[in-house]
Design an enzyme around this catalytic site. Structure first.
Site, PDB file in Angstrom:
ATOM      1  N   GLY A  50       9.666   3.496  -6.263  1.00 31.27           N
ATOM      2  CA  GLY A  50      10.252   3.254  -4.952  1.00 31.27           C
ATOM      3  C   GLY A  50       9.364   3.783  -3.837  1.00 31.27           C
ATOM      4  O   GLY A  50       8.168   3.977  -4.020  1.00 31.27           O
ATOM      5  N   ALA A  51       9.982   3.993  -2.641  1.00 33.25           N
ATOM      6  CA  ALA A  51       9.217   4.346  -1.430  1.00 33.25           C
ATOM      7  C   ALA A  51       8.076   3.340  -1.272  1.00 33.25           C
ATOM      8  O   ALA A  51       6.903   3.696  -1.147  1.00 33.25           O
ATOM      9  CB  ALA A  51       8.693   5.784  -1.485  1.00 33.25           C
ATOM     10  N   LEU A  52       8.461   2.080  -1.266  1.00 34.38           N
ATOM     11  CA  LEU A  52       7.488   0.990  -1.388  1.00 34.38           C
ATOM     12  C   LEU A  52       6.611   0.858  -0.152  1.00 34.38           C
ATOM     13  O   LEU A  52       7.051   1.056   0.976  1.00 34.38           O
ATOM     14  CB  LEU A  52       8.216  -0.329  -1.640  1.00 34.38           C
ATOM     15  CG  LEU A  52       9.099  -0.358  -2.897  1.00 34.38           C
ATOM     16  CD1 LEU A  52       9.696  -1.753  -3.084  1.00 34.38           C
ATOM     17  CD2 LEU A  52       8.337   0.065  -4.147  1.00 34.38           C
ATOM     18  N   HIS A  56       2.418  -1.612  -3.313  1.00 35.88           N
ATOM     19  CA  HIS A  56       3.420  -2.140  -4.243  1.00 35.88           C
ATOM     20  C   HIS A  56       3.618  -3.648  -4.026  1.00 35.88           C
ATOM     21  O   HIS A  56       3.789  -4.409  -4.973  1.00 35.88           O
ATOM     22  CB  HIS A  56       4.766  -1.434  -4.040  1.00 35.88           C
ATOM     23  CG  HIS A  56       4.743   0.041  -4.308  1.00 35.88           C
ATOM     24  ND1 HIS A  56       4.880   0.976  -3.310  1.00 35.88           N
ATOM     25  CD2 HIS A  56       4.609   0.752  -5.456  1.00 35.88           C
ATOM     26  CE1 HIS A  56       4.850   2.189  -3.832  1.00 35.88           C
ATOM     27  NE2 HIS A  56       4.672   2.090  -5.130  1.00 35.88           N
ATOM     28  N   GLN A  80       7.902  12.719 -15.929  1.00 33.39           N
ATOM     29  CA  GLN A  80       6.473  12.788 -15.605  1.00 33.39           C
ATOM     30  C   GLN A  80       6.180  13.839 -14.525  1.00 33.39           C
ATOM     31  O   GLN A  80       5.040  13.972 -14.093  1.00 33.39           O
ATOM     32  CB  GLN A  80       5.922  11.418 -15.211  1.00 33.39           C
ATOM     33  CG  GLN A  80       6.446  10.874 -13.905  1.00 33.39           C
ATOM     34  CD  GLN A  80       6.090   9.409 -13.720  1.00 33.39           C
ATOM     35  OE1 GLN A  80       6.515   8.550 -14.485  1.00 33.39           O
ATOM     36  NE2 GLN A  80       5.278   9.110 -12.721  1.00 33.39           N
ATOM     37  N   GLU A 168      -4.922  -0.250  -9.528  1.00 36.29           N
ATOM     38  CA  GLU A 168      -6.141   0.518  -9.817  1.00 36.29           C
ATOM     39  C   GLU A 168      -6.120   1.872  -9.107  1.00 36.29           C
ATOM     40  O   GLU A 168      -6.879   2.755  -9.457  1.00 36.29           O
ATOM     41  CB  GLU A 168      -7.377  -0.283  -9.381  1.00 36.29           C
ATOM     42  CG  GLU A 168      -7.674  -1.459 -10.283  1.00 36.29           C
ATOM     43  CD  GLU A 168      -8.973  -2.163  -9.923  1.00 36.29           C
ATOM     44  OE1 GLU A 168      -9.540  -1.874  -8.840  1.00 36.29           O
ATOM     45  OE2 GLU A 168      -9.402  -3.019 -10.715  1.00 36.29           O
ATOM     46  N   SER A 205      -0.237   5.418  -0.436  1.00 36.32           N
ATOM     47  CA  SER A 205       0.481   6.178  -1.454  1.00 36.32           C
ATOM     48  C   SER A 205       1.805   6.637  -0.857  1.00 36.32           C
ATOM     49  O   SER A 205       1.861   7.007   0.323  1.00 36.32           O
ATOM     50  CB  SER A 205      -0.334   7.406  -1.880  1.00 36.32           C
ATOM     51  OG  SER A 205       0.493   8.315  -2.585  1.00 36.32           O
ATOM     52  N   SER A 206       2.854   6.630  -1.674  1.00 34.77           N
ATOM     53  CA  SER A 206       4.154   7.131  -1.189  1.00 34.77           C
ATOM     54  C   SER A 206       4.009   8.573  -0.741  1.00 34.77           C
ATOM     55  O   SER A 206       4.703   9.025   0.173  1.00 34.77           O
ATOM     56  CB  SER A 206       5.207   7.027  -2.295  1.00 34.77           C
ATOM     57  OG  SER A 206       5.234   5.708  -2.804  1.00 34.77           O
TER      58      SER A 206
HETATM   59  P1  AMP Z   1       4.263   4.542  -7.857  1.00 36.49           P
HETATM   60  O1  AMP Z   1       5.493   3.984  -7.215  1.00 36.49           O
HETATM   61  O2  AMP Z   1       3.453   5.393  -6.950  1.00 36.49           O
HETATM   62  O3  AMP Z   1       4.535   5.153  -9.204  1.00 36.49           O
HETATM   63  O4  AMP Z   1       3.313   3.307  -8.131  1.00 36.49           O
HETATM   64  C1  AMP Z   1       3.797   2.134  -8.755  1.00 36.49           C
HETATM   65  C2  AMP Z   1       2.635   1.200  -8.952  1.00 36.49           C
HETATM   66  O5  AMP Z   1       2.039   0.898  -7.679  1.00 36.49           O
HETATM   67  C3  AMP Z   1       1.507   1.789  -9.838  1.00 36.49           C
HETATM   68  O6  AMP Z   1       1.012   0.753 -10.681  1.00 36.49           O
HETATM   69  C4  AMP Z   1       0.482   2.194  -8.811  1.00 36.49           C
HETATM   70  O7  AMP Z   1      -0.835   2.208  -9.314  1.00 36.49           O
HETATM   71  C5  AMP Z   1       0.644   1.090  -7.771  1.00 36.49           C
HETATM   72  N1  AMP Z   1       0.097   1.504  -6.477  1.00 36.49           N
HETATM   73  C6  AMP Z   1       0.387   2.632  -5.786  1.00 36.49           C
HETATM   74  N2  AMP Z   1      -0.356   2.692  -4.671  1.00 36.49           N
HETATM   75  C7  AMP Z   1      -1.141   1.583  -4.650  1.00 36.49           C
HETATM   76  C8  AMP Z   1      -2.134   1.077  -3.751  1.00 36.49           C
HETATM   77  N3  AMP Z   1      -2.488   1.723  -2.641  1.00 36.49           N
HETATM   78  N4  AMP Z   1      -2.727  -0.099  -4.047  1.00 36.49           N
HETATM   79  C9  AMP Z   1      -2.384  -0.767  -5.184  1.00 36.49           C
HETATM   80  N5  AMP Z   1      -1.464  -0.339  -6.073  1.00 36.49           N
HETATM   81  C10 AMP Z   1      -0.844   0.822  -5.815  1.00 36.49           C
END
Ligand code: AMP
Length: 298
Positions: A50-52, A56, A80, A168, A205-206
């Site tokens: 979340g916190a999209l 995302h 985690q 990535e 990043s969230s």
């Molecule tokens: P998270 O919600 O942070 O656990 O991330 C969920 C997915 O989004 C994971 O596959 C992350 O690698 C991807 N993700 C997070 N930030 C980015 C970004 N800036 N660009 C591309 N993918 C991302």
């Protein structure tokens, strides 16, 4: 944090504008998937906490190109997080997430409760090896990849996913999940999506929401140092010296560096020569209380 903005609001032609179905229970999810399967629809999954943000959304759009139906899972996975980490304060923006996913025509949001994921008596873990034990994130977050691998394996099975997109941005995680799916003969094919960045290079990043204004101004140095260091290594400067200089630049800027390393882009094994196959630079560094990670290809 890059919130729901214009970049996130465009919708592919022909997709639906209605609110996604929001499901919290496994039997309801299973019934919905059975209807899709009866119509031979391909299922894409985007696992998130979340916190999209626009990163995302890039994952969702890629999944929409590869599947007939897209599920976005939203689950802040407790297993985690170490007890010292930010599980309690991790940003939760469910209503804004739903609105953003409605705008891009996502079919279903899978938002299980912690009890659904880990009912009383739950006792099984997927403990990954290979890229999960190379001395990068695993050295600083020892329980992290078992937590990730276990929840991702469950999500793949629950959602009966044909494909799943991963960023990535979390490069080691991408490698761990890819290896796990292969080793366990899971049918879900992993699709990698490039990192989405702010205009100044900071990877979305969230956790960027934690940065103070001063820290936010410093944060793009992370990507700058990666780019400079990669350029020097590509121009045949000795790898060790380039990494030492890069680390010193980050420390001067105010970061506490956990690691800045050049690794084989496939195996994540350490490398000592720029000619040892495709290289990836990976960094983790703390700015105040916020831990940032990033990586780029050399
Ligand atoms: P998270 O919600 O942070 O656990 O991330 C969920 C997915 O989004 C994971 O596959 C992350 O690698 C991807 N993700 C997070 N930030 C980015 C970004 N800036 N660009 C591309 N993918 C991302």
């Amino acid at each position: 944090m890059c919130l729901v903005g214009n970049a996130m609001s465009s919708r592919p032609a022909g997709s639906k504008s209605r609110r996604p179905q929001i499901i919290h229970s496994l039997p309801t999810l299973t019934r919905t998937l059975a209807r899709w399967r009866a119509r031979r629809e391909r299922i894409g999954l985007v696992p998130t906490m979340g916190a999209l943000h626009a990163g995302h959304i890039a994952l969702v759009k890629r999944a929409q190109r590869r599947a007939d139906r897209v599920i976005v899972s939203i689950f802040v996975n407790p297993t985690q997080f170490a007890p010292t980490e930010d599980l309690k304060t991790y940003p939760r923006t469910f209503d804004a997430d739903v609105a953003a996913l409605a705008r891009i025509g996502v079919d279903l949001i899978w938002a299980p409760t912690a009890d659904t994921m880990y009912p009383q008596g739950f006792a099984t873990q997927v403990v990954p090896g290979g890229p999960a034990s190379v001395g990068l994130e695993d050295a600083f977050r020892p329980h992290f990849f078992a937590g990730v691998a276990t929840v991702v394996a469950k999500l793949f099975v629950q959602c009966d996913a044909d494909i799943a997109t991963f960023g990535e941005k979390d490069y080691q995680q991408l490698k761990v999940v890819t290896q796990m799916a292969r080793d366990l003969d899971l049918k879900t094919h992993i699709v990698a999506v490039p990192t989405v960045r702010e205009a100044d290079g900071l990877a979305l990043s969230s956790r960027n929401a934690y940065l103070s204004a001063g820290e936010r101004a410093t944060a793009p140095a992370l990507h700058r140092v990666l780019t400079d260091t990669a350029g020097r290594i590509a121009a045949d400067h000795p790898i060790a010296a380039a990494l030492t200089d890069g680390g010193a630049t980050l420390a001067q800027a105010g970061f506490v560096v956990d690691y800045l390393e050049a690794r084989n882009a496939d195996t994540l094994a350490p490398v000592h020569s720029a000619h040892a196959g495709p290289l990836r630079l990976l960094v983790a560094a703390r700015l105040g209380k916020t831990r940032l990670i990033d990586n780029i290809a050399v």
